[in-house]
Scaffold this motif. Structure first.
Motif, PDB file in Angstrom:
ATOM      1  N   VAL A  33       0.857  -1.184   0.000  1.00  0.00           N
ATOM      2  CA  VAL A  33       0.000   0.000   0.000  1.00  0.00           C
ATOM      3  C   VAL A  33       0.894   1.234   0.000  1.00  0.00           C
ATOM      4  CG1 VAL A  33      -1.917  -1.156   1.147  1.00  0.00           C
ATOM      5  CG2 VAL A  33      -0.170  -0.050   2.531  1.00  0.00           C
ATOM      6  N   GLY A  34       0.370   2.331  -0.519  1.00  0.00           N
ATOM      7  CA  GLY A  34       1.192   3.516  -0.701  1.00  0.00           C
ATOM      8  C   GLY A  34       1.145   4.522   0.421  1.00  0.00           C
ATOM      9  N   SER A  35       0.299   4.298   1.410  1.00  0.00           N
ATOM     10  CA  SER A  35       0.132   5.276   2.485  1.00  0.00           C
ATOM     11  C   SER A  35       0.351   4.620   3.840  1.00  0.00           C
ATOM     12  CB  SER A  35      -1.267   5.897   2.417  1.00  0.00           C
ATOM     13  OG  SER A  35      -2.256   4.886   2.476  1.00  0.00           O
ATOM     14  N   PRO A  36       0.589   5.407   4.894  1.00  0.00           N
ATOM     15  CA  PRO A  36       0.804   4.837   6.231  1.00  0.00           C
ATOM     16  C   PRO A  36      -0.391   4.021   6.711  1.00  0.00           C
ATOM     17  CG  PRO A  36       1.520   7.115   6.157  1.00  0.00           C
ATOM     18  CD  PRO A  36       0.779   6.869   4.873  1.00  0.00           C
ATOM     19  N   VAL A  37      -0.088   2.992   7.509  1.00  0.00           N
ATOM     20  CA  VAL A  37      -1.088   2.079   8.039  1.00  0.00           C
ATOM     21  C   VAL A  37      -0.954   2.050   9.563  1.00  0.00           C
ATOM     22  CG1 VAL A  37      -1.858  -0.337   8.092  1.00  0.00           C
ATOM     23  CG2 VAL A  37      -1.069   0.676   5.947  1.00  0.00           C
ATOM     24  N   GLN A  38      -2.068   1.902  10.255  1.00  0.00           N
ATOM     25  CA  GLN A  38      -2.060   1.844  11.707  1.00  0.00           C
ATOM     26  C   GLN A  38      -1.605   0.469  12.192  1.00  0.00           C
ATOM     27  OE1 GLN A  38      -2.813   4.509  13.587  1.00  0.00           O
ATOM     28  NE2 GLN A  38      -2.656   3.561  15.592  1.00  0.00           N
ATOM     29  N   PHE A  39      -0.590   0.463  13.042  1.00  0.00           N
ATOM     30  CA  PHE A  39      -0.111  -0.764  13.670  1.00  0.00           C
ATOM     31  C   PHE A  39      -0.626  -0.780  15.105  1.00  0.00           C
ATOM     32  CE2 PHE A  39       3.769  -2.401  11.170  1.00  0.00           C
ATOM     33  CZ  PHE A  39       3.169  -2.081   9.962  1.00  0.00           C
ATOM     34  N   ARG A  40      -1.378  -1.809  15.443  1.00  0.00           N
ATOM     35  CA  ARG A  40      -1.958  -1.940  16.771  1.00  0.00           C
ATOM     36  C   ARG A  40      -1.404  -3.158  17.488  1.00  0.00           C
ATOM     37  NH1 ARG A  40      -8.324  -0.652  15.231  1.00  0.00           N
ATOM     38  NH2 ARG A  40      -8.027   1.591  14.816  1.00  0.00           N
ATOM     39  N   LEU A 151       4.655  -2.414  20.740  1.00  0.00           N
ATOM     40  CA  LEU A 151       4.731  -1.874  22.105  1.00  0.00           C
ATOM     41  C   LEU A 151       4.032  -0.528  22.210  1.00  0.00           C
ATOM     42  CD1 LEU A 151       8.397  -2.701  23.217  1.00  0.00           C
ATOM     43  CD2 LEU A 151       6.311  -4.049  23.560  1.00  0.00           C
ATOM     44  N   ARG A 152       4.129   0.263  21.164  1.00  0.00           N
ATOM     45  CA  ARG A 152       3.405   1.532  21.105  1.00  0.00           C
ATOM     46  C   ARG A 152       2.716   1.620  19.752  1.00  0.00           C
ATOM     47  NH1 ARG A 152       7.010   6.490  21.662  1.00  0.00           N
ATOM     48  NH2 ARG A 152       7.083   6.503  19.371  1.00  0.00           N
ATOM     49  N   GLU A 153       1.415   1.738  19.775  1.00  0.00           N
ATOM     50  CA  GLU A 153       0.653   1.803  18.536  1.00  0.00           C
ATOM     51  C   GLU A 153       0.953   3.091  17.782  1.00  0.00           C
ATOM     52  OE1 GLU A 153      -3.407   1.245  19.728  1.00  0.00           O
ATOM     53  OE2 GLU A 153      -3.166  -0.932  19.862  1.00  0.00           O
ATOM     54  N   GLY A 154       0.897   2.996  16.461  1.00  0.00           N
ATOM     55  CA  GLY A 154       1.160   4.170  15.642  1.00  0.00           C
ATOM     56  C   GLY A 154       1.061   3.846  14.173  1.00  0.00           C
ATOM     57  N   GLU A 155       1.373   4.823  13.337  1.00  0.00           N
ATOM     58  CA  GLU A 155       1.309   4.649  11.892  1.00  0.00           C
ATOM     59  C   GLU A 155       2.696   4.364  11.321  1.00  0.00           C
ATOM     60  OE1 GLU A 155      -0.604   8.033  10.090  1.00  0.00           O
ATOM     61  OE2 GLU A 155      -2.570   7.061  10.260  1.00  0.00           O
ATOM     62  N   VAL A 156       2.729   3.439  10.370  1.00  0.00           N
ATOM     63  CA  VAL A 156       3.970   3.060   9.697  1.00  0.00           C
ATOM     64  C   VAL A 156       3.710   3.118   8.196  1.00  0.00           C
ATOM     65  CG1 VAL A 156       5.644   1.213   9.304  1.00  0.00           C
ATOM     66  CG2 VAL A 156       4.689   1.566  11.597  1.00  0.00           C
ATOM     67  N   GLY A 157       4.637   3.727   7.456  1.00  0.00           N
ATOM     68  CA  GLY A 157       4.457   3.845   6.019  1.00  0.00           C
ATOM     69  C   GLY A 157       5.728   3.550   5.251  1.00  0.00           C
ATOM     70  N   PRO A 158       5.615   3.370   3.936  1.00  0.00           N
ATOM     71  CA  PRO A 158       6.790   3.137   3.097  1.00  0.00           C
ATOM     72  C   PRO A 158       7.794   4.270   3.229  1.00  0.00           C
ATOM     73  CG  PRO A 158       4.735   2.804   1.871  1.00  0.00           C
ATOM     74  CD  PRO A 158       4.358   3.431   3.170  1.00  0.00           C
ATOM     75  N   GLY A 159       9.064   3.900   3.325  1.00  0.00           N
ATOM     76  CA  GLY A 159      10.122   4.892   3.441  1.00  0.00           C
ATOM     77  C   GLY A 159      10.476   5.279   4.857  1.00  0.00           C
ATOM     78  N   ASP A 160       9.672   4.871   5.855  1.00  0.00           N
ATOM     79  CA  ASP A 160       9.986   5.216   7.241  1.00  0.00           C
ATOM     80  C   ASP A 160      11.306   4.571   7.667  1.00  0.00           C
ATOM     81  OD1 ASP A 160       7.747   6.737   7.647  1.00  0.00           O
ATOM     82  OD2 ASP A 160       6.599   5.184   8.679  1.00  0.00           O
TER      83      ASP A 160
END
Length: 213
Positions: A33-40, A151-160
């Motif tokens: 996917v091309g945009s950030p995704v929520q990691f829970r 451990l901490r939820e947040g958004e992860v995207g390509p290039g991070d």
């Protein structure tokens, strides 16, 4: 070189005879996917998981596989393998997943992830690729990729960037755990030095060591 996320991949529903789920559905086919995704804590938002008895859960919330290791397999099999081809949520670049220490923590996007265990190849994986002896070949190659806790939820995207922010001193790696539980049982005692290794694996190690004493 700083490690980074080459791709974030989400599973789509695949129905097949080789699918491990009792309903014949699998989420091993993951698409970038091309945009950030929520990691829970309980997984990646939008990612389909078919056989939850063996996949998903807090200790396996995210699966990462290295772009460099995928390139080796592409050459070995003479076929293209794109992001998500190993059923991974994170395709990484310049990250030593095999040498990652159990319990080490990564800052990725706004999330903090923790290395937990290697991936064990299964019949669903072999069926998805159409390579009957894949389990044996994957085991011998011993580049299994890494499962991660959130451990901490947040958004992860390509290039991070993938930044290691904590690394335990015990030094037990993903590669050691995989080899110890497959082809090199003499390494089993070492695994008990890693307190962040999932308790299910630690229990199996204790049982196997007890039968040898």
């Amino acid at each position: 070189m700083t490690g980074r996320v080459a791709a974030v991949n989400l599973g789509v529903v695949t129905e097949a005879e080789w699918a491990g789920d009792a309903s014949g559905r699998s989420g091993i086919d993951k698409r970038s996917v091309g945009s950030p995704v929520q990691f829970r804590v309980d997984g990646v938002v939008g990612d389909f998981i078919g056989e939850r008895a063996h996949h998903g859960g807090e200790d396996q919330a995210v699966y990462a596989y290295a772009e460099e290791d995928a390139a080796w397999w592409a050459t070995e099999l003479g076929r293209g393998i794109g992001p998500g081809g190993f059923g991974e949520n994170l395709t990484t670049y310049a990250v030593d997943l095999t040498g990652a220490v159990i319990g080490e923590q990564w800052q990725v996007g706004s999330a903090v992830l923790q290395v937990t265990k290697p991936r064990t190849p299964c019949a669903t994986f072999a069926g998805f690729w159409g390579v009957p002896d894949l389990i044996k070949r994957f085991t011998v190659r011993a580049l299994p990729g890494a499962y991660l806790r959130v451990l901490r939820e947040g958004e992860v995207g390509p290039g991070d960037p993938v930044d290691v922010v904590d690394r335990p001193a015990h030094g037990v790696t993903i590669g050691e755990v995989f080899r110890a539980t497959t082809l090199e049982p003499e390494l089993l005692p070492r695994l008990l030095e890693a307190p962040d290794l999932p308790e299910s694996i630690r229990d199996k190690v204790r049982r196997r060591l007890a039968t040898r004493s």
